[in-house]
Each structure stands twice: as structure tokens, then as C-alpha cells.
Design an enzyme around this catalytic site. Sequence first.
Site, PDB file in Angstrom:
ATOM      1  CE1 TYR A  89       1.143  -2.551   4.402  1.00 45.41           C
ATOM      2  CE2 TYR A  89      -0.442  -3.142   4.751  1.00 45.41           C
ATOM      3  CZ  TYR A  89      -0.658  -2.118   4.828  1.00 45.41           C
ATOM      4  OH  TYR A  89      -0.758  -0.829   4.812  1.00 45.41           O
ATOM      5  CG  ASP A 126      -1.424   4.466   0.680  1.00 43.50           C
ATOM      6  OD1 ASP A 126      -2.186   3.496   0.133  1.00 43.50           O
ATOM      7  OD2 ASP A 126      -0.093   4.537   0.007  1.00 43.50           O
ATOM      8  CG  HIS A 136      -5.109   1.135  -2.346  1.00 45.71           C
ATOM      9  ND1 HIS A 136      -6.098   1.048  -1.312  1.00 45.71           N
ATOM     10  CD2 HIS A 136      -3.647   1.297  -2.438  1.00 45.71           C
ATOM     11  CE1 HIS A 136      -4.606   2.153  -0.921  1.00 45.71           C
ATOM     12  NE2 HIS A 136      -3.102   1.373  -1.025  1.00 45.71           N
ATOM     13  CE1 TYR A 168       2.683   1.406   5.348  1.00 50.08           C
ATOM     14  CE2 TYR A 168       4.607   1.888   3.656  1.00 50.08           C
ATOM     15  CZ  TYR A 168       2.990   2.042   3.981  1.00 50.08           C
ATOM     16  OH  TYR A 168       2.106   1.968   2.940  1.00 50.08           O
TER      17      TYR A 168
END
Length: 326
Positions: A155, A108, A298, A235
Site C-alpha cells: 500500500y 500510527d 490496528h 507517505y
Amino acid sequence: MEAQTACEVRHWTADVNGISIHVAEQGPADGPAVLLIHGFPELWLSWRHQMAALAARGFRALAPDLRGYGDSSVPADTAAYSILHLVGDMVAVLDHLQLPKVFVIAHDWGAQVAWHLCLFRPDRVRAAIVLGIPYMPRGSRPITDSFAKLGDGFYINQFQEPGRAERAFGRYDVATVLKKFYAVEIDELIAPPGVEIIDFLQAPSSPLPWMTDEELGQYAEKFQKTGFTGALNYYRMWETNWRLTPPWTGVKITVPSKFILSKNDVGLQSFGTEKYVKSGDFNSNVPNLEISIIEGHHFVQQENAETVNSEILSFLDKFAGEDASA
């Protein structure tokens, strides 16, 4: 007694780059070092199954809490979460341990850190095993431009505005927020118009098949302490990262690498991950690459730990006897 100690998880912190990084360690201190880099919203604990398997084979497993997570520092400044900071922390941990080169395993957001560690400092990486997120070379425009086309429900777009996701997450207890993400089995993390992603995601009433309530509680305890802002700031640095990395435009990853793709991971279709991985473009950008496609979703290193461990150990076996400082 020494063998028993080597199999225990040991915890320590390193003061590096003006912050404190917590590291969990398992395996013999003189074994080949393996750096395990977690993703969102996770901790060093995400690697518990891999650490035990590596330690049993004589490797020294080192799993930090990344900055903003767990028992590591949580800088207040969003700008402190750039890819240069994240890679710099990993290099600093290696320097702290006086390790010239290590194997790297990542998932990730940790995958982004690992690929850029290979890109910026290939001299420090013996080989890399990356789960879920392939290396995507720097484009002519920030990737946030592509994200914008997915709309406000996506998201990552919701995570961009400081405080927005935090307020939405705050409507639930921390364990429920985490469970909503851990239970994801859909391809697109896109909420309907006017809906926050955390409201759209569902938390099953029963325990996850691959995580006990006690383990979920361990995660929740740490996120209760830190909050989610540090993790979300990763992010918020997407565009800044693009602006910081022009010198590496067009550079290939030369480190020997293995990519493990889960058949039911998030974004296989919506992100175009499956098409990119199978097209040959990925191999072009990472010429010394192996690809394995396995069952799972995931959080596959926890969900399908036995298979992931087998994939990891079989790849590391290829480097047996190699000089770690070469």
C-alpha cells in the site's frame, strides 16, 4: 457548572506556521496537558475515549487534526508534509498555549510525529505513550528502499505516485474507503499483482463493533471535505524525511516512554515489528522504555479503549506531582 464545562469537548483553531490547526480539547484548562496525535486515516475523534478518560482524571486533553486532516488546513504542496513541518505544528500549538512541556500520546502516523517530537524537542515532552509504531532510528538508506522490495501491491508503494490512490479511492464513497481501512485484520497490506489496495480491502456490511455508523459518518463528512491527498502526502515524504534528518543519525530517544503493541496489529510479521520490539533493539534505541502487549488490532485505542485507557492512566500516574515545567 464548571465541572460540566470541563467535561465537554471544546473546539478552537490556532494560526501557526502559516496554516490553521484545529484542536479539540477536553478537561480542566489548568490540568496537566496531554497532546494526542492521530494517525491515518483518522481525526482528533479517534481519541474520543481517551479524552473522556483523561478529562475525568483531571488532565487537559488536547487532540489536534493534523495538517491535511479534518478542520485543519490542507496545504497543496506535497513538500509541506515533511516530518519537520508535522513536528513544527505540534511545537507551535504548545507555544500558542504557552505550555512548556506536555505528555504525548500517539498512534500510527501520529506515532512517527511523536517519536520525532521526542527526538527533535525532548525539552517539550514530559513523557510519551505510543501505540503501534515503534521508534526506528534513521538508517543508512531511506526506508522506501525496503518498501520497494515488497512490490507494487504494497500500500505505501501505491501511495507514492501522486493521484494514483486518490483515483482508486474515488471508485467508492468516502465512508466505504474509511471502513475498508478501519476493518483491516490482516498482517500484510499487500494487494495481488495488478490490484489496487483499496480494491483488495474488504468493507464489512455490518457496522464495526467499535464504531457506530454515526461515528463513521463524522469521519466521512470531514474526509469528504478535505479529500485524501493531504493524508497521503505524509507517505510521499518518506524519502525526503530521510534526507532532512542526518543530524539525528544515531541519536536515542531519552524521553520516558511507554509503547503499547496490539497482538494482532498490521505488520507485526511483515514489517518485523514484533521481532524488533521483543529483541531488545527497541529498548536500546529508547532506553527509558516500558512495553505493554495487549489484545486488539490496528485501531486499538478505539477497539479496546478500556484497556488502552488503563495502560495510559497507570503510566501517567507515575508522574503525579512532578513539576510540569521542569
